[in-house]
Design an enzyme around this catalytic site. Structure first.
Site, short mmCIF file in Angstrom:
data_model
loop_
_atom_site.label_atom_id
_atom_site.label_comp_id
_atom_site.label_asym_id
_atom_site.label_seq_id
_atom_site.Cartn_x
_atom_site.Cartn_y
_atom_site.Cartn_z
N HIS A 1 -7.18 6.67 -8.94
CA HIS A 1 -5.83 5.99 -8.55
C HIS A 1 -4.78 6.99 -8.57
CE1 HIS A 1 -7.72 1.87 -9.56
NE2 HIS A 1 -8.45 2.70 -10.26
N ASN B 1 -5.10 -0.15 -4.95
CA ASN B 1 -3.88 -0.99 -5.92
C ASN B 1 -2.63 -0.37 -6.32
OD1 ASN B 1 -5.30 0.74 -7.60
ND2 ASN B 1 -4.95 -0.47 -9.54
N HIS C 1 -15.55 -3.71 -7.92
CA HIS C 1 -15.33 -3.61 -9.33
C HIS C 1 -15.76 -4.89 -9.91
CE1 HIS C 1 -12.25 -3.21 -12.90
NE2 HIS C 1 -12.89 -4.57 -13.17
N ASP D 1 -12.68 7.35 -11.94
CA ASP D 1 -11.65 6.12 -12.20
C ASP D 1 -10.78 6.76 -12.96
OD1 ASP D 1 -10.63 3.69 -12.31
OD2 ASP D 1 -11.98 2.78 -13.91
ZN LIG Z 1 -12.13 -0.62 -11.40
#
Ligand SMILES: [Zn+2]
Lengths: 328, 437
Positions: free
Chosen positions: B70, B102, B186, B312
């Site tokens: 991310h 996201n 996920h 992650d």
């Molecule tokens: Zn995730």
């Protein structure tokens, strides 16, 4: 691979080294000796309160002029009033901070609120908060002692202390005592603190309730805890019967029918016939008559529910005196 | 990012391990014009004008690829930027990262997708976006898979907001299959995890925190496998964390379903007990599980039923993690510690050969998301190389981290195995000895 610092993590029974001295965050991190000593202090407080008006006045020297902030993020009557009276009996000055009437509502973080209260001169903070671990978080960043007056579903250590204190006024010892706790164990910080304390002090703890409110995991809480689904069977051997409120507002997501619950778990006169004649009935409140307990039992000869509330004051006096390092 | 004008770089004297080419020997590697020009037994390459990188005693591997990070840009630059995130990636030995959609706004259209990859973002390693499977990751309407793939997306997911509706998941598989890309899930049945902030177990009960069950993960994996079987799609299960879900994946693989999975370093190293007294640097999603699940992740890596290690990497600002446990956001950083943890736990403790470690961190991830010419050092491949010393002892300190956020449970950990240099398109983007720390 883990550094010495990391190795500390995950170890139970040991508060982080940065917790201010005098804090009371969880019974879980307390030793049996510390618990006994607080219970003894509580008894001393009570006898001095009751001895004479002069001795009562003398108590106000204990923490004369010391400043205690009561920070309440959740509504509470009995705990807040009890702490306030306890502080005042010792001569301390108190300020009550309600979440609704402060900068908390504007989105200030818990730690910042703590810093602010500390900076204004508070020497101890008593706090109630809906999040489990909130008192730990506060204590981690502050220099003044933090007293947990209930954090989420985690612990309510002064309630467990006053419950133990109440038991000791009716029973010789906690060791070997058979304590039955009935109701919504899962959501209850009172149950967690009591289970920790009683297990440490050598009592036999039986938890009772339907699976939704008492998952099997509850048995892992502390050594020697038993689960029992059948209240009538459990009542037969109990020396202490502690009824918990069913937190109706939390039931919506659960598969639990209120009528079934009342039928299977309500403490009634009828059920009390199974109980030992010298068993005492306790309830940490708030109590819903007609729900987990009938009025007849709540007001009955075996009930010590009102006395529990009264005992909160000397116990919290002992906790505050310890927090602020008072002599004797 | 290619540097056509740069001098060629000769990596000399290192032990080259390239699982895709079945190479495991002392070799020299010549990088020229952003590609691997030549690979040959040590001392045999003549390259007069090349700059020389002395890799004696070091392992030379195809550049590591993290398929789950991310980077928080656009929209949450206070947590991380593409520049800081890729700097952390380089320090961790990663030459390519796949970033999750996201962001704010969600990467669900070609404009945002292209913006993320624009040179102005200052990435120092390759960035391959994974685009949103549904508009706004709301789980209702599919995004334009073809347009997103054409603008550089290498996979589709609603990471963090799992796709619960069967018909939407089925449609995602159908659209992705046409394009030959995976649907990454996920796996969390969010209908069962409301208000949960850690694994369901004795620790969550003790701490008075609501816990996520194993079934909330395995149930979605089972459903997704059924739909992958039905559609012939490629399901990639992100950050797998439970034995039950892994068993399901293993069986499906045996049945010939196109399913792959990744596991994070923290899920094969840590357990839920380490949350201790509400340490929010141990809070992530999926949560740390119990010992049996952690050990199953190790087994899965050893036997090869887990395809990749992915971090992650999920940066969060200090003020966000410095909150009540149930309010603090989920996620930890991981780019700078992933190789070290993998070497420590799998190679040093469990005696997994380095070849297998490099498969998990480079050649398999490249295959998973279809990165052609990466995850290998064959001539013609991209000149992405990771050079590391599997026996170097070091201590990870968050204060030295290149990530903008410091939310890691591994602060102060001692490791054996460290990145020496990271090379992207023939250019050294990280060198341990030149790193100003
Ligand atoms: Zn995730």
């Amino acid at each position: 691979m883990r550094s010495s610092k990391s190795k500390q993590r995950g170890r139970k029974q040991k508060p982080a080294p940065s917790i201010p001295t005098g804090s009371l965050l969880a019974i879980e991190s307390f030793s049996p000796e510390e618990i006994s000593s607080l219970l003894k202090q509580s008894a001393a407080m009570q006898s001095q309160l009751e001895k004479s008006p002069a001795s009562r006045r003398q108590l106000t020297n204990t923490l004369a002029g010391r400043r205690v902030a009561l920070l309440f993020y959740e509504a509470s009557t009995r705990t807040r009033v009890s702490f306030e009276f306890a502080a005042k009996n010792l001569g301390a000055v108190t300020t009550v901070v309600h979440a609704a009437a402060s900068s908390i509502e504007k989105g200030e973080s818990l730690v910042d609120t703590g810093y602010t209260i500390e900076a204004t001169g508070a020497e101890a903070i008593v706090m109630r908060h809906p999040s489990s671990g909130a008192a730990q978080l506060m204590a981690h960043y502050l220099k003044v002692p933090v007293i947990n007056a209930g954090d989420g579903m985690h612990e309510h250590p002064t309630q467990a202390l006053l419950d133990a204190y109440t038991m000791l006024r009716h029973k010789k010892s906690l060791r070997g005592l058979r304590v039955l706790i009935v109701g919504d164990i899962f959501h209850s910080r009172v149950a967690r603190s009591n289970a920790q304390l009683l297990s440490k002090m050598g009592a036999h703890v039986t938890l009772c309730g339907p699976n939704e409110l008492l998952p099997e995991l509850a048995a892992t809480l502390a050594p020697g805890i038993e689960l029992q689904r059948d209240i009538d069977a459990a009542l037969k051997t109990a020396d202490v019967i502690m009824m918990l409120r069913v937190q109706k507002e939390r039931l919506s997501g659960l598969n639990l029918n209120i009528e079934d619950y009342i039928r299977d778990y309500q403490l009634t006169q009828d059920r009390m016939r199974n109980a030992k004649p010298d068993a005492i009935v306790m309830h940490p409140g708030p109590m819903i008559r007609g729900m987990e307990i009938t009025a007849e039992v709540a007001d009955g000869p075996q009930s010590v529910i009102v006395e529990q509330v009264a005992n909160g004051v000397p116990v919290r006096m002992a906790v505050l005196a310890r927090a602020l390092g008072a002599r004797k | 990012m290619t540097n056509q004008q740069e001098r060629p770089l000769l990596i000399r004297g290192g032990h080259v391990i390239d699982p895709a080419a079945n190479t495991d020997a002392k070799m020299d590697v010549l990088l020229r014009d952003g590609r691997v020009a030549e690979i040959a037994p040590s001392g045999t390459i003549v390259a007069k004008y090349a700059e020389v990188f002395d890799a004696t005693g070091l392992t030379v591997a195809p550049g590591l690829i993290d398929i789950h990070v991310h980077l928080r840009q656009p929209g949450q630059e206070y947590k991380e930027t593409i520049a800081t995130g890729t700097a952390a990636a380089a320090a961790g030995g990663f030459t390519s990262v796949c970033c999750m959609p996201n962001t704010v706004p969600v990467n669900d259209n070609p404009e945002i997708n292209a913006w993320i990859q624009a040179p102005e973002r200052g990435a120092i390693v390759n960035v391959f976006p994974i685009a949103a499977a549904t508009v706004g990751s709301m789980g209702v309407r599919l995004t334009d898979f073809a347009a997103l793939k054409n603008s550089g997306a290498v996979g589709f997911t609603d990471d963090g907001k799992p796709i619960l509706h069967d018909d939407i998941m089925r449609a995602s598989f159908q659209a992705a299959t046409k394009l030959g890309v995976p649907v990454i899930q996920h796996a969390e049945d969010t209908r069962l995890t409301g208000g949960c902030s850690m694994n369901l177990g004795p620790t969550s009960f003790r701490l008075g925190l609501r816990g996520m069950s194993i079934e909330a993960e395995s149930g979605i994996v089972e459903r997704d496998i059924r739909l992958a079987r039905e559609t012939g799609g490629h399901l990639h299960v992100a950050h797998l964390s439970t034995k039950k879900a892994l068993d399901t994946v293993r069986r499906a693989k045996q049945d010939g379903v196109h399913v792959t999975c990744e596991v994070t370093p923290h899920h094969f190293t840590l357990i839920d007990e380490y949350v201790g007294e509400y340490d929010t640097n141990f809070k992530m999603n999926p949560p740390l599980r119990g010992t049996a699940d952690r050990d199953a992740m190790l087994e899965g890596l050893l036997e090869g039923s887990i395809d990749a290690v992915a971090t992650d990497h999920a940066p969060h600002a200090l003020h966000e993690k410095q909150q009540e446990f149930d309010r603090a956001p989920m996620g930890i950083t991981g780019l700078e510690t992933a190789l070290a943890i993998t070497l420590q736990v799998l190679h040093h403790h469990r005696k997994v050969p380095l070849k297998q470690i490099i498969e998990l961190l480079s050649s398999n991830p490249a295959k998973l998301v279809g990165l052609k010419g990466r995850g290998t050092l064959s001539p013609g491949a991209h000149a992405d190389v990771t050079i590391f010393d599997p026996n170097k002892k070091w201590k990870f300190e968050t204060q030295d981290s290149r990530s903008k956020s410091k939310n890691t449970p591994f602060d102060g950990w001692d490791f054996t195995g460290a990145v020496t240099a990271t090379i992207v398109s023939g250019k050294v983007v990280y060198h341990r000895d030149r790193a100003n720390r």
